[in-house]
Design an enzyme around this catalytic site. Structure first.
Site: not given
Ligand code: PGA
Length: 226
Positions: A48, A117, A124
């Protein structure tokens, strides 16, 4: 991994950034310096890059990669791929990047960190588990976790170009590393929870060849650690 690179000097490596990866790059650089690995035929694809950051921006992932790895080994610059963050059309850049991965023959060995997370790359939760390289919005928690790489927390970009979970799943082999107590819940969900969009890393349960390396703190919430 070193053995893999010794045996197949034209390996296509998928690379990650973050604190967890720094010792990995230090080890690979040491092996290169000692003459054990030749990176001249290797190609690398990073997971990324932040939308809006130029490759020479000190907070960009390209800067991180050059500092910790690329500038310290003998990889030709044109063999190291990372999405371009400072482009007019980030969506077109994401498509171009996905195509470049396919055109390379695909990633042989993908390194992954784990977000607190449950994210992998910048996928995400809730994440589409079949997604290809795309522009993703970063959660507040991820922006806060990465603020240490920026002069001011408000300067952390809100979007990134990231390989999708589907892109990652096409790698022939995956190695995920997670260190520290803040990763314990995500590690337990990834390994022992349901495959679910709320823990993008849980998709790896369906991959044929994945190795997960946890320290004791990151493994602390596993019910079946033994
Ligand atoms: P970290 O990041 O290694 O800095 O904890 C991992 C990630 O967010 O993927």
């Amino acid at each position: 991994m070193v053995r893999n690179l010794e045996q197949r000097p034209d390996t296509v490596l998928g690379l990650a950034t973050g604190g967890t990866m720094e010792p990995v790059y230090a080890r690979l650089v040491a092996d290169y310096t000692a003459g054990h690995i030749d990176f001249s035929a290797i190609r690398t694809f990073n997971l990324d890059e932040y939308v809006g950051l130029a490759p020479d921006d000190p907070s960009s992932f390209m800067h991180y990669m050059r500092k910790h790895f690329l500038n310290r080994i003998n990889i030709p610059a044109e063999n190291a791929y990372i999405p371009r963050g400072n482009v007019a059309d980030a969506h077109a850049e994401a498509m171009r990047y996905e195509y470049a991965i396919v055109a390379s023959g695909g990633v042989d060995l993908q390194l992954l960190g784990l977000g607190a997370n449950g994210h992998i790359g910048f996928n995400e939760p809730p994440a589409i588990l079949s997604s290809l390289t795309h522009v993703a919005a970063l959660t507040q928690a991820t922006r806060a976790a990465n603020a240490r790489y920026f002069d001011k927390p408000c300067n952390v970009p809100r979007h990134a170009i990231t390989m999708g979970v589907g892109t990652i799943m096409r790698a022939k082999e995956i190695v995920l590393l997670a260190i520290g107590a803040e990763k314990a819940e995500a590690a337990a969900n990834m390994i022992e929870g349901q495959v679910h969009e709320n823990c993008p890393a849980s998709a790896l349960q369906d991959h044929r060849k994945v190795t997960v390396v946890l320290d004791q703190k990151a493994a602390a919430r596993l019910k079946h650690a033994r």
